[in-house]
Design an enzyme around this catalytic site. Structure first.
Site, PDB file in Angstrom:
ATOM      1  N   SER A   1       2.911  54.938  49.571  1.00 40.68           N
ATOM      2  CA  SER A   1       1.901  55.717  49.352  1.00 40.68           C
ATOM      3  C   SER A   1       0.599  56.652  50.047  1.00 40.68           C
ATOM      4  O   SER A   1       0.643  55.681  50.669  1.00 40.68           O
ATOM      5  CB  SER A   1       1.279  54.540  48.374  1.00 40.68           C
ATOM      6  OG  SER A   1       0.666  54.972  47.330  1.00 40.68           O
TER       7      SER A   1
ATOM      8  N   CYS B   1      -1.806  49.355  51.186  1.00 39.01           N
ATOM      9  CA  CYS B   1      -3.160  48.070  51.235  1.00 39.01           C
ATOM     10  C   CYS B   1      -3.016  47.554  52.132  1.00 39.01           C
ATOM     11  O   CYS B   1      -4.619  47.133  52.633  1.00 39.01           O
ATOM     12  CB  CYS B   1      -2.938  47.163  49.960  1.00 39.01           C
ATOM     13  SG  CYS B   1      -2.283  47.614  48.437  1.00 39.01           S
TER      14      CYS B   1
ATOM     15  N   GLU C   1       1.582  57.351  40.597  1.00 39.97           N
ATOM     16  CA  GLU C   1       2.205  57.664  42.254  1.00 39.97           C
ATOM     17  C   GLU C   1       3.739  57.448  42.237  1.00 39.97           C
ATOM     18  O   GLU C   1       4.643  58.147  42.680  1.00 39.97           O
ATOM     19  CB  GLU C   1       1.968  57.441  43.747  1.00 39.97           C
ATOM     20  CG  GLU C   1       2.286  58.300  44.926  1.00 39.97           C
ATOM     21  CD  GLU C   1       1.548  57.587  46.043  1.00 39.97           C
ATOM     22  OE1 GLU C   1       0.613  56.727  46.015  1.00 39.97           O
ATOM     23  OE2 GLU C   1       2.032  57.920  46.678  1.00 39.97           O
TER      24      GLU C   1
ATOM     25  N   CYS D   1      -2.085  38.555  52.687  1.00 40.66           N
ATOM     26  CA  CYS D   1      -3.426  38.604  52.424  1.00 40.66           C
ATOM     27  C   CYS D   1      -3.944  37.250  53.098  1.00 40.66           C
ATOM     28  O   CYS D   1      -5.132  37.048  53.838  1.00 40.66           O
ATOM     29  CB  CYS D   1      -4.547  39.140  51.536  1.00 40.66           C
ATOM     30  SG  CYS D   1      -4.423  40.773  51.333  1.00 40.66           S
TER      31      CYS D   1
ATOM     32  N   GLU E   1      -9.365  50.056  60.297  1.00 41.57           N
ATOM     33  CA  GLU E   1      -8.829  50.708  58.821  1.00 41.57           C
ATOM     34  C   GLU E   1     -10.744  51.596  58.921  1.00 41.57           C
ATOM     35  O   GLU E   1     -10.480  52.802  58.634  1.00 41.57           O
ATOM     36  CB  GLU E   1      -9.133  49.617  57.836  1.00 41.57           C
ATOM     37  CG  GLU E   1      -8.081  51.086  56.691  1.00 41.57           C
ATOM     38  CD  GLU E   1      -7.761  49.771  55.291  1.00 41.57           C
ATOM     39  OE1 GLU E   1      -8.549  49.175  55.505  1.00 41.57           O
ATOM     40  OE2 GLU E   1      -6.783  50.668  54.372  1.00 41.57           O
TER      41      GLU E   1
ATOM     42  N   GLU F   1     -10.579  59.329  59.100  1.00 41.40           N
ATOM     43  CA  GLU F   1     -10.124  59.986  57.497  1.00 41.40           C
ATOM     44  C   GLU F   1     -10.717  59.787  56.462  1.00 41.40           C
ATOM     45  O   GLU F   1     -10.969  60.060  54.895  1.00 41.40           O
ATOM     46  CB  GLU F   1      -8.547  60.260  57.469  1.00 41.40           C
ATOM     47  CG  GLU F   1      -7.362  58.836  57.486  1.00 41.40           C
ATOM     48  CD  GLU F   1      -7.596  58.852  58.858  1.00 41.40           C
ATOM     49  OE1 GLU F   1      -8.089  59.128  59.636  1.00 41.40           O
ATOM     50  OE2 GLU F   1      -6.270  57.683  58.662  1.00 41.40           O
TER      51      GLU F   1
ATOM     52  N   GLU G   1      -1.254  54.147  42.340  1.00 40.60           N
ATOM     53  CA  GLU G   1       0.454  53.706  42.932  1.00 40.60           C
ATOM     54  C   GLU G   1       1.130  53.500  42.210  1.00 40.60           C
ATOM     55  O   GLU G   1       1.849  54.134  41.930  1.00 40.60           O
ATOM     56  CB  GLU G   1      -0.196  52.558  43.700  1.00 40.60           C
ATOM     57  CG  GLU G   1       1.100  52.312  45.260  1.00 40.60           C
ATOM     58  CD  GLU G   1       0.619  51.516  45.895  1.00 40.60           C
ATOM     59  OE1 GLU G   1      -0.649  51.325  46.594  1.00 40.60           O
ATOM     60  OE2 GLU G   1       1.327  49.940  46.248  1.00 40.60           O
TER      61      GLU G   1
END
Lengths: 591, 393, 153
Positions: free
Chosen positions: A326, A306, A282, A523, A368, A373, A279
């Protein structure tokens, strides 16, 4: 506000004028039972559990909403109050499906606790049958409205903390239920699966969709190679989930999981570090595109990816901003993709036999892992997700004494962690970890904060901002950033994310990088964490996270030796071809 | 004492005469006059209107609101419908005077969904008043603007409770708010808001024209003014009657022609149920609830049917927000069923339900839950024969 | 021919505004024109006001005049509260049910009439009473009731 005198059960107490009777009683050390009250939420005054008597009043007062006035005389266990409390409890219990031993919240249920405390043994108001179980399933969250007491904590959570507002009271009178648009499944409405409702439910009406059973079956299957990964915030929640004081317990956690019969115990912190490398590059590449190449297709500010609740939120509510997110997969999914490729190679194991299990502070992670994908390894990258609470249940079931167990270390190849990976568990942590690494990559120097602690992005404020000016002298290839002031923002809780996104959408934000975590506190306050939650509890978990960071030898993601080995042997370079295949993803617009 | 027609007198003061007089007074004097009249809210709760206006007038905050509660939903009540059908000019004038008194330029009539046919009636009255410069901009040439809009309800008894009504006007579920804050300080859209019943507003022009003392003298004893009553059930001439406040229920029944009375429900389903022996009791805020509904039951009626109908009404109409009302009414309904089945056969077995009723009265969030057990207590104790002995005490 | 729900919503929003406080008025318009509030209209109202679909659905579900289920072109609301009950609303209910071949809460198969029972409608002095759409009918007898029903389109 000045202090005033009030009389609580005959004892004169000095409290601030305007505080509620509940707060005043708290000050006086008098306990008032509550159900619909929650420190994170607006006041509802619905459950009528906190009724107290005020001298001279015709009716009882609701302690949670009624402000004290000078010389108010409050009685908290008069005959009237005691009768009222017992009646309210009996009324709630009479229409509550009290299948306690089958309930996820058995022995951690506020209604059960109050019933016990008030010695409710028979119920004259059980004049018609209790409701039957009505389970409704979505990938991360299950509901059973037969256990619901209509306190509306979940409704207020969804609206006030998360600005999602998919659950509402539907109907009127005794037919009210907490439901969704057209009474659909949570799966068919813009629910983010964050689970914040779950950790505020006083009963077992909301709970995670459990995956304990298939995980046991995998562990018990000799043909399966079971690999666990543990998220940063789990190590500061697990002890609490097992009924112990809030503290970090990384070593005990590893030992306990190994004790379950798991083949490899590895760390999501490892892929948190990997996320930072990918990241960070990126971000630098986007900045270069915007600042040097003047490429208008480059979307800034870049936003973190995330938090799966956040991703689902932006897919539903701000699809036009998806190019800003991202492309990095979350640490969980990076781990999953590597477990069945890189790790399989290292361990010389058929990837088809690997069962990849993650332990997460999160219910949205269950959603998730089901995204179509997330199969870049050629298999389902992550097979099962357990919440912190589910792991605690398995440890309990296995009879492991968490207090006495000897600390152990993670297994190799994907078990090294740095302080940077650990702080992913707290709001601002991804930003801080990214800054620690990115600043050093582009300038060749450590980030100029005392002890590497980037204080401006820490803490519980809903939206945090920071600006970091790059030095004039940069590392080769990054001269374009010389003297540039990097503007960043951090938000936790989706209601705060909404405020930031509205600014971005309106073109009123000049940030380069934004970190969003769906859950208040990050989290560590996730929907898969121990119940209950409160600002104080989240504060303690935060302190544990930063203590863990400070105690680790490596504090920066790029210093992680196993990360260095991964790039040397497998990925070759950040944002390289292998990374693109395994570690990056795309998003979809959702209705 | 017999009927005394003021609000529903055939001859009414000229429209605007009271408003004209008000505009010649200071707003404080208007509030003072209303306060001195000691008129109390005609919707049933009986809060002193002058005090309400005084609080709203003194409250800080702009865009103050005058709201008319035309959501009469109490079973057996239709006096507001009758007033609007026949005297809506007086209602609008009363609201306008209230607007002047508290410093508001915006009135809303919250009209229950069951009265759509009254919308054209009110609209016409409004247009007539605007034409005569008694409503709208620069009323009677003064620096005072006031207009009134009609907003429909959508079918919910609880919206007669003023904070529920405000929630409904704000486009939400009509559930009661926690108090404080009270509407006079923070009501509709957080603005200082006066909510009064149709009849209260309709009485205001008469008070202004004739003075507080005149109004006081209309009542009996401590009571002031006259009061409208809607009478139905086993009665010769059902309809709306105007009597001095404080009149006895017997006088009212005599006027309407009641015979063979077994029981009278006073104040609607949430009011009091009395026996034929109690007809000398007075309709006043200190005795029988004078909200307006009076339903007569002759000796052929089985009172448990009546009770069942009332409880069913509350089970249907509770907003469902607070535990005591939502769950309590269901359990009282169960108790009625158990009495019918003979599964409850003694007062002893009923004791938990009386206890429940008490908790509902002192522990519910709004008037609905606080009054819905009244009919249970009254009818069971006064009228139901339990196998194990007469319920009556 | 019924108008498109979205068209009704945009007209109502133009008339009453897109503030939260306009919600009941907007919903009343839809409900009156279509006899119910379809899903498409809820989504349109939520979008115009800027709240969630669930929020509008929640509001609708609170009020007895609103429905999210299709209803007939005509809605009969027969009062069954006490004064009407004492004056024979039960017999009127039976008459309507027999006449239409449906039960309270149902709609005739041809979509002509929905029959509902309702709490007090404030016509106790002329009991038994019912509303047919926006029109009150009072002092009902079985014959009179049959005549009223026959006259509905």
């Amino acid at each position: 506000m000045p202090n005033i005198s009030v009389k609580i059960n005959g004892i004169i107490t000095s409290v601030r004028e305007g505080v509620t009777i509940l707060d005043a009683c708290g000050t006086a050390g008098v306990d008032i039972p509550t159900l619909c009250y929650h420190p994170d939420l607006s006041l509802a005054g619905n459950c009528r559990m906190c009724l107290v008597e005020v001298e001279g009043w015709r009716t009882l007062a609701i302690a949670c909403v009624t402000p004290v006035t000078p010389n108010m005389a409050v009685l908290t266990h008069s005959k009237k109050v005691r009768h009222a409390r017992r009646t309210v409890l009996k009324l709630l219990l009479a229409s509550h499906n009290a299948n306690c031993s089958e309930c996820e919240r058995n022995k951690n249920c506020e209604l059960q606790e109050l019933a016990e405390k008030h010695n409710i043994t028979n119920n004259e108001y059980q004049t018609s049958p209790k409701p039957e179980s009505i389970e409704e399933v979505s990938p991360g969250i299950m509901r059973d409205n037969s256990r619901c007491i209509l306190c509306t904590r979940c409704v207020r959570t969804c609206e006030e903390l998360q600005s999602v507002a998919v659950i509402k009271p539907v109907g009127r009178s005794s037919s009210v239920t907490i439901s969704t648009f057209m009474d659909r499944s949570l799966n068919d409405v813009p629910c983010t699966q964050c689970g914040q409702c779950v950790i505020r439910c006083p009963t077992g009406a909301l709970f995670e969709t459990s995956e304990i059973r298939p995980v046991w079956e995998a562990i018990e299957n000799p043909d399966k190679f079971v690999v666990f990964q543990t998220a940063p915030a789990v190590r500061v929640g697990l002890a609490e989930a097992l009924g112990l004081p809030i503290d970090r317990s990384t070593g005990q956690m590893v030992a306990a999981i190994r004790g379950l019969g798991v083949d490899r115990v590895l760390d999501t912190d490892f892929t948190a570090d990997l996320t930072i490398i990918e990241e960070g590059h990126e971000l630098i590449s986007r900045l270069k595109g915007a600042l040097v190449d003047n490429d208008e297709s480059v979307a800034l500010p870049m936003m973190t990816s995330c938090s799966p609740g956040w991703i689902k939120f932006i897919e539903h509510k701000y699809p036009e901003l998806l190019p800003n997110v991202s492309t990095c997969k979350s640490p969980q999914q990076m781990f999953g993709a590597l477990a069945k490729t890189y790790l399989a190679g290292k361990e010389v194991i058929d990837p088809a036999s690997i069962v990849s299990v993650s332990v997460m502070p999160c219910t949205a992670k269950k959603f998730e892992k089901e995204r179509p994908e997330m199969r870049d390894s050629g298999y389902k990258d992550v097979d099962y997700v357990l919440t912190t609470r589910e792991l605690a249940r398995m440890i309990d079931e296995a009879g492991i004494d968490f207090e006495k167990i000897e600390e152990e270390k993670f297994d190799r190849w994907m078990g090294d962690s740095t302080g940077a990976g650990v702080i992913f568990g707290a709001t601002g942590g991804v930003m801080e970890a990214a800054l620690r690494t990115a600043y050093e990559i582009v300038s060749g120097h450590e980030i100029p904060f005392d002890g590497l602690n980037v204080e401006p992005v820490r803490g519980m404020e809903g939206i945090k901002e920071a600006a970091i000016t790059m030095p004039e002298k940069m590392a080769t290839g990054f001269e374009f950033l010389a003297g540039v002031t990097l503007k960043v923002a951090v938000a936790h809780g989706l209601a705060n994310a909404k405020i930031l996104m509205d600014k971005v959408r309106a073109g009123e934000a000049d940030y380069h990088f934004i970190e969003i975590m769906a859950c208040p506190g990050g989290c560590l306050g996730g929907g898969g964490q121990p119940i209950p939650t409160s600002p104080e509890i989240r504060q303690k978990r935060t302190e544990s996270i930063y203590a863990e960071d400070a105690a680790l030898h490596f504090r920066k993601s790029h210093a992680n030796p196993e990360i260095q080995l991964l790039y040397a042997e497998f990925l070759k370079e950040p944002l390289g071809q292998k990374s693109h295949e395994l570690l990056h993803t795309h998003y979809i617009k959702r209705d | 004492m017999s009927e005394k027609k003021i609000l529903i007198a055939a001859e009414q003061p000229i429209a605007g005469s009271a408003l004209k007089k008000s505009l010649g007074m200071t707003s404080a004097d208007v509030v003072f006059e209303v306060r001195e009249s000691e008129i109390r809210g005609r919707g049933g709760a009986g809060f002193p209107t002058g005090i309400k206006w005084n609080l709203a007038g003194a409250a800080s905050g702009s865009n103050k609101m005058v709201i008319c509660n035309a959501d009469e939903g109490e079973p057996g009540t239709f006096k507001d419908r009758y007033l609007i059908e026949n005297y809506s000019l007086k209602l609008l004038e009363g609201m306008t005077i209230a607007g002047y008194a508290i410093g508001s330029s915006h009135g809303i009539i919250y009209l229950r969904a069951e009265y759509p046919y009254l919308i054209p009636v009110i609209e016409k009255a409004r247009e007539d008043l605007i034409r005569e410069n008694l409503l709208g901009e620069n009323i009677l040439g003064k620096d005072f603007n006031f207009d009134i809009e009609i907003r429909p309800g959508a079918g919910a008894y609880v919206c007669g409770e003023e904070t529920s009504l405000i929630e409904s006007l704000e486009g939400k579920r009509g559930v009661p708010r926690n108090k404080p804050p009270y509407p006079v300080n923070s009501g509709y859209l957080f603005r200082p808001t006066v909510v009064n019943n149709v009849e209260t507003f309709a009485a205001v022009p008469h008070i202004i024209l004739n003075g507080a003392e005149w109004f006081q003298d209309l009542g009996i004893g401590d009571c002031t003014g006259t009061k409208l009553f809607s009478i139905s059930g086993d009665i010769e001439n059902p309809g709306v009657y105007e009597m001095p406040m404080g009149s006895s229920i017997g006088e009212l029944l005599e006027a309407a022609g009641a015979q063979d009375v077994q029981a009278v429900q006073v104040g609607g389903a949430s009011g009091a149920t009395i026996t034929a022996d109690e007809l000398d009791r007075s309709l006043s805020f200190s005795d029988l609830p004078p909200g307006g509904s009076v339903i007569v039951f002759n000796s052929s009626r089985d009172m448990i049917d009546v009770l069942e109908n009332f409880i069913e009404f509350f089970v249907h109409e509770s907003c469902g927000q607070c535990t005591t009302c939502r769950e309590g009414n269901v359990r009282l309904q169960d108790a009625v069923r158990l009495i019918r089945n003979g599964e409850i056969s003694s007062m002893e077995e009923l004791e938990p339900f009386f206890q429940l009723a008490e908790v509902m009265k002192i522990g519910s969030k709004c008037g609905l839950g606080q009054t819905s057990p009244n009919c249970f207590i009254d009818i069971v104790t006064k009228f139901i024969d339990l196998p194990a002995g007469k319920g009556g005490v | 021919m019924n108008r498109n729900p979205r068209e009704i919503v945009s007209d109502a929003v133009a008339r009453f505004g897109s503030g939260r406080e306009a919600v009941i008025q907007i919903l009343t318009e839809i409900n009156r024109e279509l006899s119910y509030i379809p899903e498409e209209a809820i989504v349109a109202v939520a979008g115009a006001i800027g709240v969630s679909n669930a929020e509008i659905y929640s509001v609708i579900s609170f009020y007895s005049f609103f429905s999210t289920e299709p209803r007939g072109r005509n809605i009969i609301r027969l009062c069954t509260t006490i004064s009407c009950q004492m004056n024979g609303s039960g017999e009127i209910l039976k008459t309507i049910e027999a006449e239409l071949g449906i039960k309270a809460g149902d709609t005739t198969p041809d979509g002509r009439i929905t029959l509902e029972t309702t709490s007090c409608i404030g016509l106790c002095d002329q009991a038994p009473a019912m509303m047919v759409n926006d029109t009150p009918h009072t002092r009902l007898t079985p014959d009179e009731t049959r005549r009223i029903i026959a006259g509905l389109e």
